[in-house]
Design a protein around this motif. Structure first.
Motif, PDB file in Angstrom:
ATOM      1  N   SER A 155       0.826  -1.215   0.000  1.00  0.00           N
ATOM      2  CA  SER A 155       0.000   0.000   0.000  1.00  0.00           C
ATOM      3  C   SER A 155       0.855   1.258   0.000  1.00  0.00           C
ATOM      4  N   ALA A 156       2.181   1.088   0.094  1.00  0.00           N
ATOM      5  CA  ALA A 156       3.067   2.259   0.162  1.00  0.00           C
ATOM      6  C   ALA A 156       4.237   2.107  -0.804  1.00  0.00           C
ATOM      7  N   PRO A 157       3.950   2.002  -2.113  1.00  0.00           N
ATOM      8  CA  PRO A 157       5.075   1.871  -3.051  1.00  0.00           C
ATOM      9  C   PRO A 157       5.952   3.117  -2.999  1.00  0.00           C
ATOM     10  N   PRO A 158       7.261   2.982  -3.308  1.00  0.00           N
ATOM     11  CA  PRO A 158       8.143   4.146  -3.169  1.00  0.00           C
ATOM     12  C   PRO A 158       7.717   5.277  -4.094  1.00  0.00           C
ATOM     13  N   VAL A 159       7.813   6.501  -3.595  1.00  0.00           N
ATOM     14  CA  VAL A 159       7.370   7.651  -4.391  1.00  0.00           C
ATOM     15  C   VAL A 159       8.315   7.901  -5.565  1.00  0.00           C
ATOM     16  N   ASP A 160       9.570   7.459  -5.403  1.00  0.00           N
ATOM     17  CA  ASP A 160      10.551   7.714  -6.465  1.00  0.00           C
ATOM     18  C   ASP A 160      10.765   6.499  -7.369  1.00  0.00           C
ATOM     19  N   LEU A 161       9.692   5.750  -7.597  1.00  0.00           N
ATOM     20  CA  LEU A 161       9.771   4.518  -8.402  1.00  0.00           C
ATOM     21  C   LEU A 161      10.317   4.772  -9.806  1.00  0.00           C
ATOM     22  N   ALA A 162      10.032   5.950 -10.345  1.00  0.00           N
ATOM     23  CA  ALA A 162      10.470   6.253 -11.715  1.00  0.00           C
ATOM     24  C   ALA A 162      11.996   6.216 -11.832  1.00  0.00           C
ATOM     25  N   SER A 163      12.679   6.407 -10.677  1.00  0.00           N
ATOM     26  CA  SER A 163      14.152   6.444 -10.734  1.00  0.00           C
ATOM     27  C   SER A 163      14.770   5.058 -10.480  1.00  0.00           C
ATOM     28  N   MET A 164      13.968   4.018 -10.484  1.00  0.00           N
ATOM     29  CA  MET A 164      14.490   2.671 -10.146  1.00  0.00           C
ATOM     30  C   MET A 164      15.532   2.215 -11.182  1.00  0.00           C
ATOM     31  N   PRO A 165      16.750   1.874 -10.728  1.00  0.00           N
ATOM     32  CA  PRO A 165      17.769   1.401 -11.667  1.00  0.00           C
ATOM     33  C   PRO A 165      17.376   0.074 -12.332  1.00  0.00           C
ATOM     34  N   SER A 166      17.910  -0.167 -13.507  1.00  0.00           N
ATOM     35  CA  SER A 166      17.455  -1.328 -14.288  1.00  0.00           C
ATOM     36  C   SER A 166      17.886  -2.663 -13.679  1.00  0.00           C
ATOM     37  N   SER A 167      18.906  -2.637 -12.808  1.00  0.00           N
ATOM     38  CA  SER A 167      19.372  -3.911 -12.242  1.00  0.00           C
ATOM     39  C   SER A 167      18.640  -4.283 -10.941  1.00  0.00           C
ATOM     40  N   TRP A 168      17.669  -3.504 -10.530  1.00  0.00           N
ATOM     41  CA  TRP A 168      16.997  -3.750  -9.244  1.00  0.00           C
ATOM     42  C   TRP A 168      15.664  -4.489  -9.407  1.00  0.00           C
ATOM     43  N   PHE A 169      15.231  -5.032  -8.276  1.00  0.00           N
ATOM     44  CA  PHE A 169      13.907  -5.663  -8.204  1.00  0.00           C
ATOM     45  C   PHE A 169      13.238  -5.241  -6.888  1.00  0.00           C
ATOM     46  N   ILE A 170      11.915  -5.133  -6.912  1.00  0.00           N
ATOM     47  CA  ILE A 170      11.166  -4.908  -5.658  1.00  0.00           C
ATOM     48  C   ILE A 170      10.076  -5.978  -5.583  1.00  0.00           C
ATOM     49  N   VAL A 171      10.004  -6.658  -4.444  1.00  0.00           N
ATOM     50  CA  VAL A 171       9.065  -7.779  -4.292  1.00  0.00           C
ATOM     51  C   VAL A 171       8.028  -7.459  -3.212  1.00  0.00           C
ATOM     52  N   PHE A 172       6.757  -7.651  -3.548  1.00  0.00           N
ATOM     53  CA  PHE A 172       5.654  -7.480  -2.594  1.00  0.00           C
ATOM     54  C   PHE A 172       4.935  -8.822  -2.460  1.00  0.00           C
ATOM     55  N   SER A 173       4.552  -9.165  -1.246  1.00  0.00           N
ATOM     56  CA  SER A 173       3.805 -10.414  -1.035  1.00  0.00           C
ATOM     57  C   SER A 173       2.299 -10.156  -1.099  1.00  0.00           C
ATOM     58  N   LEU A 174       1.588 -11.121  -1.649  1.00  0.00           N
ATOM     59  CA  LEU A 174       0.120 -11.066  -1.636  1.00  0.00           C
ATOM     60  C   LEU A 174      -0.436 -12.192  -0.762  1.00  0.00           C
ATOM     61  N   HIS A 175       0.365 -12.614   0.200  1.00  0.00           N
ATOM     62  CA  HIS A 175      -0.100 -13.644   1.133  1.00  0.00           C
ATOM     63  C   HIS A 175      -1.392 -13.167   1.812  1.00  0.00           C
ATOM     64  N   ALA A 176      -2.209 -14.130   2.227  1.00  0.00           N
ATOM     65  CA  ALA A 176      -3.515 -13.789   2.811  1.00  0.00           C
ATOM     66  C   ALA A 176      -3.411 -12.841   4.009  1.00  0.00           C
ATOM     67  N   THR A 177      -2.255 -12.869   4.681  1.00  0.00           N
ATOM     68  CA  THR A 177      -2.098 -12.021   5.871  1.00  0.00           C
ATOM     69  C   THR A 177      -1.695 -10.590   5.514  1.00  0.00           C
ATOM     70  N   LYS A 178      -1.428 -10.344   4.237  1.00  0.00           N
ATOM     71  CA  LYS A 178      -0.950  -9.012   3.833  1.00  0.00           C
ATOM     72  C   LYS A 178      -2.106  -8.174   3.290  1.00  0.00           C
ATOM     73  N   VAL A 179      -1.851  -6.892   3.112  1.00  0.00           N
ATOM     74  CA  VAL A 179      -2.821  -6.005   2.465  1.00  0.00           C
ATOM     75  C   VAL A 179      -2.922  -6.406   0.989  1.00  0.00           C
ATOM     76  N   LEU A 180      -4.139  -6.385   0.434  1.00  0.00           N
ATOM     77  CA  LEU A 180      -4.421  -6.801  -0.958  1.00  0.00           C
ATOM     78  C   LEU A 180      -4.062  -8.269  -1.214  1.00  0.00           C
ATOM     79  N   GLY A 181      -4.194  -9.072  -0.179  1.00  0.00           N
ATOM     80  CA  GLY A 181      -3.812 -10.480  -0.281  1.00  0.00           C
ATOM     81  C   GLY A 181      -4.672 -11.282  -1.250  1.00  0.00           C
ATOM     82  N   CYS A 182      -4.108 -12.432  -1.663  1.00  0.00           N
ATOM     83  CA  CYS A 182      -4.882 -13.315  -2.557  1.00  0.00           C
ATOM     84  C   CYS A 182      -4.766 -14.767  -2.099  1.00  0.00           C
TER      85      CYS A 182
END
Ligand SMILES: Cc1ncc(COP(=O)(O)O)c(C=O)c1O
Length: 367
Positions: A155-182
């Motif tokens: 629910s709080a993605p980084p505000v400066d996402l546009a500057s993300m370097p090409s070699s990076w990754f960001i991982v979010f979980s959608l586990h049932a215990t998380k926000v927006l879970g599945c």
């Protein structure tokens, strides 16, 4: 007993239109139409091209895939985290170096590793964003290889996402215990389309356009059923975010001692945790017993620093000499999770808050 959590995914009636679409498409997995739609919706949500979004079976496997695909061979892993973080590196067959965390932010202490990591391209850093905290990317800008484990921070993605370097990754979980879970699932933002394609291929046995693997992958595909739930959660995100925020605001207003409060209380986005900080190991144990005796479940989410866990203690710890004074030990033995879930109700929050107040009074008497 008031449980520490009670996950709540979309109801059958909310998810039914997607389940019916599965009935007619008869596609249940293998990057079906719902997974493709989910990647597109998350592209809109994050404001980046959908080709850089990859849906994966869960965050543990997603982190493993990102680490495996990244060029760095040795990874600095925070000593205070959920075991999934380190397991992902171990299972990617890369090297682990445990690193202490900052006492205030609970995140990997970049000051400790700054001197070495900025020069060496073979090092990677795996920052964990604890308990749904918000984050920005600039703090990691000295590092070439970064995989951010932002498991609970969707629910709080980084505000400066546009500057993300090409070699990076960001991982979010959608586990049932998380926000927006599945149920089980993860969303990955990749630094570029090429790495996203590699991650998709990795999660599909290494296939890339043929049935002969083009890299050593695994099966980490998200199923259509998980995508159905994830799409529905995303569709109703405003309602869900408002629920969590209203609970967190209410908790902030409750009249329990301020010494229990943490930096997370200053952040007002949706998070699935109510955390307090105890004075020490003795207090956390007393408070756990006290709450339990009033039918309140509590949980030490990350009860041991990784270097204290038998299976991980052989890994090198950056600056071994500081092991005994590690902040990770202090956090693991003082951070306590209290009940919080979407339909917890204010009466239950009041009950817990009042018990904290009562505990404080009793503990002052017993001094
Ligand atoms: C910090 C952290 N990383 C990774 C994970 C693993 O997520 P998943 O259950 O989607 O594999 C979790 C799960 O709670 C977590 O807290």
């Amino acid at each position: 007993m008031l449980t520490v959590m009670k996950p709540k995914l979309p109801s059958l009636s909310q998810v039914s239109k997607y389940i019916e679409s599965i009935d007619s498409s008869r596609i249940y997995s293998n990057r079906g139409p719902l997974v493709i739609e989910l990647e597109s919706r998350y592209g809109e949500y994050f404001g980046i091209c959908e080709k850089r979004i990859v849906c994966v079976a869960n965050a543990t496997l997603a982190i493993q895939g990102c680490i495996g695909l990244s060029l760095a061979s040795k990874w600095y892993v925070p000593d205070y985290t959920f075991p999934a973080t380190i397991l992902a590196v171990i299972n990617s067959l890369k090297e682990v170096c445990l690193t202490d965390v900052n006492q205030e932010t609970w995140k990997i202490d970049l000051d400790l590793i700054e001197e070495i990591a900025c020069e060496k391209t073979e090092f990677g850093v795996l920052p964990v964003i604890p308990f749904g905290a918000n984050f920005n990317l600039t703090e990691y800008s000295n590092f070439e290889h970064i995989v951010i484990d932002a498991a609970a921070s969707i629910s709080a993605p980084p505000v400066d996402l546009a500057s993300m370097p090409s070699s990076w990754f960001i991982v979010f979980s959608l586990h049932a215990t998380k926000v927006l879970g599945c149920g089980e699932g993860a969303v990955v933002i990749c630094g570029n389309e090429n790495s996203a394609n590699l991650l998709r291929s990795w999660s599909n046995f290494g296939f890339a356009g043929s049935r002969v693997p083009s890299l050593v992958g695994t099966n980490a595909k998200m199923s259509e059923l998980s995508a159905a739930y994830a799409l529905t959660s995303l569709e109703f995100k405003d309602i869900e975010f408002a629920e969590w925020r209203s609970h967190l605001d209410y908790i902030n207003q409750c009249d329990y001692p301020s010494r229990f409060r943490t930096f997370l209380d200053l952040e007002n986005h949706a998070r699935p945790y109510w955390l307090i900080r105890c004075r020490d190991q003795a207090e956390i144990s007393n408070l756990e017993k006290f709450m339990f005796s009033h039918n309140i479940e509590t949980r030490r989410w990350w009860p041991k620093a990784l270097h204290e866990i038998d299976y991980f203690k052989h890994f090198p710890f950056f600056k071994q000499s500081e092991l005994n004074d590690a902040n990770s030990n202090t956090l693991a033995s003082t951070i306590l999770g209290l009940p919080l879930y979407r339909d917890i109700g204010r009466a239950n929050i009041d009950k817990v808050s009042n018990l904290l107040l009562r505990y404080e009074v009793l503990s002052q008497f017993s001094k």
